[in-house]
Design a protein around this motif. Structure first.
Motif, short mmCIF file in Angstrom:
data_model
loop_
_atom_site.label_atom_id
_atom_site.label_comp_id
_atom_site.label_asym_id
_atom_site.label_seq_id
_atom_site.Cartn_x
_atom_site.Cartn_y
_atom_site.Cartn_z
N VAL A 92 2.70 0.31 -23.43
CA VAL A 92 2.85 -0.24 -22.25
C VAL A 92 1.89 0.19 -21.40
CG1 VAL A 92 4.62 -0.98 -20.51
CG2 VAL A 92 5.42 -0.59 -22.57
N PRO A 93 0.85 -0.63 -21.00
CA PRO A 93 -0.28 -0.02 -19.92
C PRO A 93 0.39 -0.03 -18.61
CG PRO A 93 -0.95 -2.08 -20.64
CD PRO A 93 0.45 -1.73 -21.56
N LEU A 94 -0.44 0.65 -17.69
CA LEU A 94 -0.46 0.62 -16.37
C LEU A 94 -1.47 -0.41 -15.97
CD1 LEU A 94 0.68 1.47 -13.41
CD2 LEU A 94 -0.85 3.36 -13.47
N LEU A 95 -1.17 -1.62 -15.56
CA LEU A 95 -2.28 -2.68 -15.30
C LEU A 95 -2.93 -2.44 -13.97
CD1 LEU A 95 -0.24 -5.62 -16.50
CD2 LEU A 95 -2.09 -4.39 -17.73
N GLY A 96 -2.47 -1.54 -12.87
CA GLY A 96 -2.81 -1.58 -11.64
C GLY A 96 -2.20 -0.99 -10.94
N GLN A 97 -2.79 -0.26 -9.54
CA GLN A 97 -2.21 0.40 -8.63
C GLN A 97 -2.57 -0.22 -7.46
OE1 GLN A 97 -3.81 4.27 -9.91
NE2 GLN A 97 -1.48 5.12 -9.17
N ILE A 98 -1.74 -1.02 -6.41
CA ILE A 98 -1.87 -1.78 -5.32
C ILE A 98 -1.85 -0.90 -4.15
CG2 ILE A 98 -1.63 -4.00 -4.21
CD1 ILE A 98 -2.31 -4.10 -7.13
N PRO A 99 -2.73 -0.64 -3.28
CA PRO A 99 -2.47 0.03 -2.21
C PRO A 99 -1.75 -0.67 -1.06
CG PRO A 99 -4.70 -0.67 -2.22
CD PRO A 99 -4.10 -1.14 -3.46
N LEU A 100 -1.07 0.02 -0.10
CA LEU A 100 -0.41 -0.48 1.22
C LEU A 100 -1.45 -1.33 2.15
CD1 LEU A 100 2.11 2.00 2.15
CD2 LEU A 100 2.74 -0.33 1.94
N ASP A 101 -1.41 -2.56 2.40
CA ASP A 101 -2.44 -2.97 3.10
C ASP A 101 -1.58 -4.02 4.11
OD1 ASP A 101 -4.35 -4.85 4.06
OD2 ASP A 101 -5.65 -4.28 2.39
N GLN A 102 -1.60 -3.97 5.43
CA GLN A 102 -1.11 -4.91 6.22
C GLN A 102 -1.59 -6.48 6.00
OE1 GLN A 102 -1.60 -3.63 10.28
NE2 GLN A 102 -1.05 -5.82 10.94
N GLN A 103 -2.59 -6.68 5.33
CA GLN A 103 -2.92 -8.12 5.17
C GLN A 103 -2.30 -8.64 4.04
OE1 GLN A 103 -7.73 -8.48 5.73
NE2 GLN A 103 -7.26 -6.46 4.72
N VAL A 104 -1.56 -7.98 3.19
CA VAL A 104 -0.83 -8.60 2.33
C VAL A 104 0.42 -9.08 2.99
CG1 VAL A 104 0.72 -7.97 0.36
CG2 VAL A 104 -1.52 -6.69 0.36
N ARG A 105 1.21 -8.35 3.88
CA ARG A 105 2.11 -8.75 4.73
C ARG A 105 1.79 -10.00 5.48
NH1 ARG A 105 3.03 -9.74 9.66
NH2 ARG A 105 1.90 -7.82 10.40
N GLU A 106 0.73 -10.03 6.20
CA GLU A 106 0.26 -11.21 6.98
C GLU A 106 -0.13 -12.29 6.36
OE1 GLU A 106 -1.89 -8.30 10.41
OE2 GLU A 106 -3.39 -9.30 8.86
N GLY A 107 -0.73 -12.15 5.02
CA GLY A 107 -0.90 -13.20 4.17
C GLY A 107 0.31 -13.92 3.65
N GLY A 108 1.36 -13.13 3.16
CA GLY A 108 2.60 -13.74 2.79
C GLY A 108 3.32 -14.50 3.94
N ASP A 109 3.31 -13.79 5.18
CA ASP A 109 3.82 -14.50 6.32
C ASP A 109 3.39 -15.91 6.67
OD1 ASP A 109 5.99 -12.62 6.40
OD2 ASP A 109 5.10 -11.58 8.26
N ALA A 110 2.01 -15.95 6.30
CA ALA A 110 1.24 -17.02 6.79
C ALA A 110 1.12 -18.17 5.82
CB ALA A 110 -0.30 -16.75 7.19
N GLY A 111 1.49 -17.78 4.58
CA GLY A 111 1.35 -18.58 3.32
C GLY A 111 -0.18 -18.64 2.85
N ALA A 112 -0.81 -17.54 3.00
CA ALA A 112 -2.11 -17.39 2.72
C ALA A 112 -2.45 -16.12 1.93
CB ALA A 112 -3.35 -17.29 3.97
#
Length: 380
Positions: free
Chosen positions: A319-339
């Motif tokens: 079972v590999p660790l596929l990735g570590q995703i840092p906290l990024d405000q742009q993730v939240r902004e993109g989710g709210d905007a549908g982008a």
């Protein structure tokens, strides 16, 4: 004496064979949607196209695509597009073309010959960014040229349509549901069938039936990858997924936090009871990049690797660790905007990490577990 075919009309029909229905993704000439083409002596073309249903949400795009294709033909001076609607008989023929003789309740991804990789994205608790990871992975995989679908199986907490920027409703054609799409990803969600922000209050059997309809009644076409955004925990939906698509593989999302790590291990360990494979672990909200180049580990560290190691030991598989995703405000902004951030800010640290996970999933070969290899014993 047979009439000599009009060369311009033949060329227009050939050009229209390149126009795909935006919902089904196949040429309108193959779907019985091209009703007639008339060309007068001055080169004026009138094309009549039959819509699957009168309320087709993408009829304007279809009109635009037909006009553009016909206008490129040499000798055409003008193009007029008339839109009609298929009869019940014609819709029945369309369903036969798309589904063949398959039973109406058959789930294509559960069939032995299916080449679709199904990833059930799971988490032990809410608030770890499971849906954000699902949406961004779907868009990243679609950007690689793969055919991708997303089932928002989090019936109570659906959020995928907003994150993908989908506002249109599915279209129903002769008991088939045509899913809307955004950013090259087809998507279905209970949120597309509920008015406003109405809560869904269902018990287990209704949840199972809804999931079955999403998988069997929706016309997905030939998908390379299907991502299923599961609700947190190990409840009814997780069990239904294992029953309906036994070949589905689990992708576990966690944060570095100890509490999230423990419940993520429980969510992943359901694979022992359902006999599913765990494709890997994604650690979300791993750290916050500071202006001076340092990292602030707000939720601790090592949680994702610990979950991967624990699940590997529990299941006896890699079972590999596929990735570590840092906290990024742009993730939240993109989710709210549908982008989604992988498109809106591809150079951001979160987008690069998510792209790395998508690369790992795209590189995997289709599992041969449970499939016939077509081998016969050699005679002695």
């Amino acid at each position: 004496m047979d009439a000599v075919p009009n060369p311009v009309e033949s060329s227009v029909r050939a050009a229209l064979a390149t126009v795909h229905d935006p919902e089904i993704g196949r040429p309108i000439t193959e779907l019985g949607m091209l009703d007639s083409v008339v060309v007068d002596d001055a080169g004026a073309v009138t094309v009549r196209v039959l819509l699957t249903v009168a309320a087709c949400p993408l009829k304007d795009k279809l009109r635009t695509d037909v006009t553009a294709a016909a206008s490129r033909v040499e000798g055409v001076t003008s193009v007029a597009v008339e839109l009609g609607v298929m009869s019940d008989a014609q819709r029945g023929e369309l369903r036969q073309t798309l589904r063949g003789d398959a039973p109406s309740n058959e789930i294509p991804f559960a069939q032995p010959g299916s080449r679709t990789r199904v990833y059930a994205v799971a988490s032990g608790k809410g608030g770890v960014g499971k849906s954000s990871v699902t949406v961004n992975l779907a868009v990243a995989l679609a950007a690689k040229g793969l055919s991708v679908g997303v089932v928002d199986a989090d019936i109570y907490g659906f959020s995928v349509p907003r994150m993908l920027g989908v506002s249109s409703k599915p279209t129903q054609v002769d008991n088939m549901i045509m899913p809307p799409s955004a950013h090259g990803v087809k998507v279905i969600s209970i949120g597309m069938f509920t008015p406003g922000n109405t809560a869904v209050v269902w018990r287990g059997p209704m949840l199972h039936r809804a999931l079955q309809q999403f998988l069997a009644d929706v016309f997905w076409g030939d998908l390379d990858v299907l991502l299923m955004d599961l609700p947190p925990g190990t409840g009814d939906i997780a069990i239904s997924v294992a029953q309906l698509i036994p070949s589905a593989e689990l992708l576990v999302v966690t944060t570095p936090q100890l509490a999230a790590r423990e419940v993520a291990e429980r969510a992943g360990s359901i694979a022992l009871q359902t006999h599913q494979q765990i494709v890997g672990v994604v650690e979300n909200m791993s750290w916050l990049d500071m202006p001076d180049g340092s990292r602030m580990e707000l939720f601790g560290s090592g949680g994702g690797q610990a979950v991967a190691d624990s699940l590997a030991a529990t299941t006896g598989t890699r079972v590999p660790l596929l990735g570590q995703i840092p906290l990024d405000q742009q993730v939240r902004e993109g989710g709210d905007a549908g982008a989604p951030v992988v498109l809106a800010a591809p150079g951001s640290s979160a987008a690069v990490a998510l792209q790395g996970v998508a690369d790992a999933l795209a590189a995997r070969q289709t599992s041969l577990v449970g499939r016939s290899l077509g081998l016969t014993p050699a005679a002695r």
